[in-house]
Design a protein around this motif. Structure first.
Motif, PDB file in Angstrom:
ATOM      1  N   GLY A 273       0.832  -1.429  -0.031  1.00  0.00           N
ATOM      2  CA  GLY A 273       0.128  -0.251  -0.096  1.00  0.00           C
ATOM      3  C   GLY A 273       0.779   1.173   0.031  1.00  0.00           C
ATOM      4  O   GLY A 273       1.573   1.719   1.059  1.00  0.00           O
TER       5      GLY A 273
ATOM      6  N   GLY B 274       0.224   4.722   0.007  1.00  0.00           N
ATOM      7  CA  GLY B 274      -0.390   5.895   0.605  1.00  0.00           C
ATOM      8  C   GLY B 274       0.799   6.675   1.365  1.00  0.00           C
ATOM      9  O   GLY B 274       1.681   6.316   1.365  1.00  0.00           O
TER      10      GLY B 274
ATOM     11  N   GLU C  21       1.543  -1.342  -4.875  1.00  0.00           N
ATOM     12  CA  GLU C  21       0.508  -0.573  -4.773  1.00  0.00           C
ATOM     13  C   GLU C  21      -0.496  -0.855  -5.836  1.00  0.00           C
ATOM     14  O   GLU C  21      -0.085  -1.082  -7.197  1.00  0.00           O
TER      15      GLU C  21
ATOM     16  N   THR D 200       0.402  -1.264   5.051  1.00  0.00           N
ATOM     17  CA  THR D 200      -0.162   0.204   4.981  1.00  0.00           C
ATOM     18  C   THR D 200      -1.212   0.265   3.825  1.00  0.00           C
ATOM     19  O   THR D 200      -1.287   1.240   3.188  1.00  0.00           O
TER      20      THR D 200
ATOM     21  N   ASP E 156      -5.647  -5.104   4.740  1.00  0.00           N
ATOM     22  CA  ASP E 156      -5.822  -6.065   3.980  1.00  0.00           C
ATOM     23  C   ASP E 156      -4.764  -7.229   4.372  1.00  0.00           C
ATOM     24  O   ASP E 156      -5.317  -8.553   4.449  1.00  0.00           O
TER      25      ASP E 156
ATOM     26  N   THR F  68     -16.537  10.108   1.686  1.00  0.00           N
ATOM     27  CA  THR F  68     -16.782  11.199   0.769  1.00  0.00           C
ATOM     28  C   THR F  68     -16.225  11.247  -0.420  1.00  0.00           C
ATOM     29  O   THR F  68     -15.131  10.963  -0.474  1.00  0.00           O
TER      30      THR F  68
ATOM     31  N   VAL G  15     -12.249   6.663   1.997  1.00  0.00           N
ATOM     32  CA  VAL G  15     -12.640   6.042   3.226  1.00  0.00           C
ATOM     33  C   VAL G  15     -11.897   6.525   4.114  1.00  0.00           C
ATOM     34  O   VAL G  15     -10.580   6.196   4.349  1.00  0.00           O
TER      35      VAL G  15
ATOM     36  N   GLY H 154      -0.579   4.013   9.610  1.00  0.00           N
ATOM     37  CA  GLY H 154      -1.668   4.648   8.855  1.00  0.00           C
ATOM     38  C   GLY H 154      -2.983   4.451   9.831  1.00  0.00           C
ATOM     39  O   GLY H 154      -3.025   4.097  10.737  1.00  0.00           O
TER      40      GLY H 154
HETATM   41  C1  LIG Z   1     -12.893  12.272   2.419  1.00  0.00           C
HETATM   42  C2  LIG Z   1     -11.771  12.293   3.372  1.00  0.00           C
HETATM   43  C3  LIG Z   1     -11.357  13.712   4.041  1.00  0.00           C
HETATM   44  C4  LIG Z   1      -9.895  13.549   4.809  1.00  0.00           C
HETATM   45  N1  LIG Z   1      -9.672  14.840   5.121  1.00  0.00           N
HETATM   46  C5  LIG Z   1      -8.342  15.068   5.423  1.00  0.00           C
HETATM   47  C6  LIG Z   1      -7.795  16.376   5.715  1.00  0.00           C
HETATM   48  O1  LIG Z   1      -8.260  17.251   5.025  1.00  0.00           O
HETATM   49  N2  LIG Z   1      -6.367  16.000   5.968  1.00  0.00           N
HETATM   50  C7  LIG Z   1      -5.907  15.031   6.738  1.00  0.00           C
HETATM   51  O2  LIG Z   1      -4.625  15.196   7.087  1.00  0.00           O
HETATM   52  N3  LIG Z   1      -6.554  13.896   6.585  1.00  0.00           N
HETATM   53  C8  LIG Z   1      -7.749  13.733   6.060  1.00  0.00           C
HETATM   54  N4  LIG Z   1      -8.293  12.539   6.092  1.00  0.00           N
HETATM   55  C9  LIG Z   1      -7.739  11.411   6.561  1.00  0.00           C
HETATM   56  C10 LIG Z   1      -6.495  10.967   5.897  1.00  0.00           C
HETATM   57  O3  LIG Z   1      -6.575  11.428   4.392  1.00  0.00           O
HETATM   58  C11 LIG Z   1      -6.334   9.492   5.837  1.00  0.00           C
HETATM   59  O4  LIG Z   1      -6.519   8.972   7.183  1.00  0.00           O
HETATM   60  C12 LIG Z   1      -4.856   8.984   5.438  1.00  0.00           C
HETATM   61  O5  LIG Z   1      -4.703   9.793   4.111  1.00  0.00           O
HETATM   62  C13 LIG Z   1      -4.460   7.712   5.468  1.00  0.00           C
HETATM   63  O6  LIG Z   1      -3.301   7.189   4.840  1.00  0.00           O
HETATM   64  P1  LIG Z   1      -3.065   5.770   4.869  1.00  0.00           P
HETATM   65  O7  LIG Z   1      -1.538   5.721   4.134  1.00  0.00           O
HETATM   66  O8  LIG Z   1      -3.141   5.111   6.156  1.00  0.00           O
HETATM   67  O9  LIG Z   1      -4.081   5.148   3.677  1.00  0.00           O
HETATM   68  P2  LIG Z   1      -4.470   5.397   2.380  1.00  0.00           P
HETATM   69  O10 LIG Z   1      -4.216   6.806   1.662  1.00  0.00           O
HETATM   70  O11 LIG Z   1      -5.927   4.893   2.165  1.00  0.00           O
HETATM   71  O12 LIG Z   1      -3.432   4.449   1.591  1.00  0.00           O
HETATM   72  C14 LIG Z   1      -3.526   3.084   1.278  1.00  0.00           C
HETATM   73  C15 LIG Z   1      -2.973   2.832  -0.025  1.00  0.00           C
HETATM   74  O13 LIG Z   1      -3.007   1.459  -0.021  1.00  0.00           O
HETATM   75  C16 LIG Z   1      -3.218   0.972  -1.369  1.00  0.00           C
HETATM   76  N5  LIG Z   1      -3.948  -0.410  -1.315  1.00  0.00           N
HETATM   77  C17 LIG Z   1      -5.058  -0.786  -0.393  1.00  0.00           C
HETATM   78  N6  LIG Z   1      -5.366  -2.091  -0.536  1.00  0.00           N
HETATM   79  C18 LIG Z   1      -4.181  -2.507  -1.392  1.00  0.00           C
HETATM   80  C19 LIG Z   1      -3.736  -3.818  -1.474  1.00  0.00           C
HETATM   81  N7  LIG Z   1      -4.482  -4.954  -0.998  1.00  0.00           N
HETATM   82  N8  LIG Z   1      -2.589  -4.043  -2.537  1.00  0.00           N
HETATM   83  C20 LIG Z   1      -2.087  -2.955  -2.870  1.00  0.00           C
HETATM   84  N9  LIG Z   1      -2.370  -1.625  -2.433  1.00  0.00           N
HETATM   85  C21 LIG Z   1      -3.366  -1.508  -1.782  1.00  0.00           C
HETATM   86  C22 LIG Z   1      -4.208   2.015  -1.747  1.00  0.00           C
HETATM   87  O14 LIG Z   1      -4.496   1.907  -3.094  1.00  0.00           O
HETATM   88  C23 LIG Z   1      -3.681   3.252  -1.164  1.00  0.00           C
HETATM   89  O15 LIG Z   1      -2.705   3.818  -2.101  1.00  0.00           O
HETATM   90  C24 LIG Z   1      -9.538  12.543   5.386  1.00  0.00           C
HETATM   91  C25 LIG Z   1      -9.971  11.191   4.762  1.00  0.00           C
HETATM   92  C26 LIG Z   1     -11.091  11.100   4.067  1.00  0.00           C
HETATM   93  C27 LIG Z   1     -11.577   9.773   3.437  1.00  0.00           C
END
Ligand SMILES: Cc1cc2nc3c(=O)[nH]c(=O)nc-3n(C[C@H](O)[C@H](O)[C@H](O)COP(=O)(O)OP(=O)(O)OC[C@H]3O[C@@H](n4cnc5c(N)ncnc54)[C@H](O)[C@@H]3O)c2cc1C
Length: 436
Positions: A24, A26, A47, A168, A173, A195, A304, A377
């Motif tokens: 992942g 992100g 990714e 991540t 998953d 959203t 999400v 994350g």
């Molecule tokens: C609508 C909305 C508004 C928000 N507003 C804000 C804001 O303004 N500012 C702020 O700081 N936070 C905000 N948040 C919260 C924040 O954006 C998230 O908590 C944060 O971006 C999560 O980062 P992450 O790396 O944990 O997950 P994600 O950004 O979800 O990254 C996960 C990654 O893993 C990949 N992935 C998933 N499953 C698999 C798999 N099985 N195999 C390979 N790749 C996979 C996905 O494609 C993605 O690239 C918001 C969230 C949402 C949904």
């Protein structure tokens, strides 16, 4: 008669073994990969999409969590701060004062950030495999360790073995597949609403900014009550971006969805985009400054906020957040309020008293029963309320730095991640600029 077999299942190819597999890409995953590679590990980041940054580039444009509400204390450093420095140097970010209660935000160009992640991740020495979904795990029946991860790609199924796997995926998953416990959406405990964000161009930014937020929200409520516009959420954020005349809106709300169910998620995607049409119509018809606004961007997919929260060695609670609790195994700091988009027309906010901050302990990143898996994350181990505070992007990046560094130290020492001395990890994180 049994269903005919799929030939692809007999053709699984094996990729070279790595020290650290990051699943992942992100905000958390990119930083984890960079941290692990800079600590000397052989790293593969997989990714499922074709870009890095996750929600931070496909849905949003603002980092929250760097600064606390009120005194604007700076609580996240390290690689996350380095990212902000690069964006600012490219004229692609600016600090937005606390407009929405969550502390100062860093608003950036998602396109520039997408390209920056490519540079920083590959520049660290990590390999990247796009369009590869981590589908399943093979685990050692005695230790519970994840030995291999199965990837679904357009070239068929690939397997890769790693000393440590960093989950991540946002939705945990890997942990779910490997049999770890987690909390997720249930009828009696729904996760936060989803959203679809959108961008409009042609905004008269000055007139739009001078229209008070309270009046905008009142206008939304009136418009929704009048029945001419379907606006389930009657507040939200619409703000300027680094591009003149372009604003990004975080306004739609799709409730009651389990984001780990592909059928429900598909319906949510369509519902979110339908709502965008309503909000754009409302803005153009009724809101000063948006008369000539045109829709120029939809989030690449629905956003999400919360899916699976893993069961880790420790579960962060609302009491920890609101009590500004410190932990001996701190790996990140947070001063963000609990911001709960659980449903209804508005959002619930609960602030840490006295402008406090709390620690995120390493144990929230260690899934019970999976000795060589670390998460970072939004899938951390936390209650629904604590998660609603700890999920900001700055904290996700800080967790990513801790997870990646831990994974690399474990691989270098030939130890399971949870056996690495926490003081050694904390020392390394501080040396690398993290704020603990
Ligand atoms: C609508 C909305 C508004 C928000 N507003 C804000 C804001 O303004 N500012 C702020 O700081 N936070 C905000 N948040 C919260 C924040 O954006 C998230 O908590 C944060 O971006 C999560 O980062 P992450 O790396 O944990 O997950 P994600 O950004 O979800 O990254 C996960 C990654 O893993 C990949 N992935 C998933 N499953 C698999 C798999 N099985 N195999 C390979 N790749 C996979 C996905 O494609 C993605 O690239 C918001 C969230 C949402 C949904």
């Amino acid at each position: 008669m049994p269903a005919p077999a799929f030939p692809v299942l007999d053709e699984i190819r094996t990729l070279p073994t790595v020290d650290v597999l990051v699943a992942g890409g992100g905000s958390a995953g990119c930083v984890a990969a960079i941290a692990a590679a800079r600590t000397g590990a052989r790293v593969l980041l997989v990714e499922r999409h074709g870009t890095l940054g996750g929600i931070g580039t496909s849905v949003l444009d603002t980092f929250y969590g760097f600064y606390t509400p009120g005194p604007n204390l700076h609580v996240v450093g390290g690689i996350a701060q380095e990212v902000v420095g690069h964006l600012t140097a490219r004229d692609a970010a600016f600090i937005r004062p606390n407009t929405y209660g969550a502390g100062g935000g860093v608003t950036y160009s998602p396109e520039v950030l997408t390209m920056l992640w490519d540079e920083l991740v590959t520049g660290s020495g990590a390999d990247v495999l796009f369009h590869a979904t981590a589908l399943d795990t093979a685990t050692d029946p005695e230790t519970g360790a994840v030995t291999d991860v199965l990837l679904a790609t357009r070239n068929g199924l690939l397997r890769v073995a790693a000393h440590t796997v960093v989950d991540t995926t946002g939705d945990a998953d890997i942990c779910a597949r490997a049999g770890a416990g987690f909390d997720s959406a249930r009828p009696d405990a729904p996760v936060q609403a989803l959203t679809t964000t959108f961008r409009v161009a042609g905004v008269d930014t000055e007139r739009a900014r001078s229209f008070p937020k309270e009046e905008l929200f009142a206008l939304m409520a009136r418009a929704a009550r009048g029945g001419d516009y379907d606006l389930p959420r009657q507040e939200g954020s619409i703000h300027r971006t680094p591009v003149e005349g372009v604003s990004l809106a975080n306004m739609t709300r799709v409730e009651g969805v389990d984001p780990t169910d592909v059928h429900q998620l598909s319906r949510a995607e369509i519902a979110g985009r339908r709502q965008v049409g309503e909000y754009v119509r409302f803005l153009r018809d009724l809101v000063p400054g948006y008369e000539k606004a045109a829709l120029v961007g939809l989030s690449a997919h629905i956003g999400v906020r919360e899916a699976r929260r893993i069961h880790g060695d420790y579960r962060l609670t609302a009491e920890d957040v609101l009590g500004a609790r410190r932990f001996p195994d701190a790996i990140a700091r947070c001063g963000a309020p609990i911001e709960d988009h659980s449903g209804g027309t508005d959002t619930l906010w609960r602030y840490i008293p006295d402008d406090g901050t709390y620690d995120i302990p390493l144990r929230c990143l260690l899934p019970v029963g999976l000795p060589n898996v670390v998460v970072a994350g939004r899938c951390l181990s936390a209650s629904h309320e604590a998660h609603a505070s700890a999920r900001s992007i700055a904290q996700c990046m800080a967790m990513g730095q801790a997870a990646g560094t831990l994974a690399a130290l474990g691989a270098a020492e030939g130890k399971a991640a949870r056996e690495v001395d926490v003081k050694t990890l904390q020392g390394r994180l501080r040396d690398d600029g993290a704020i603990l």
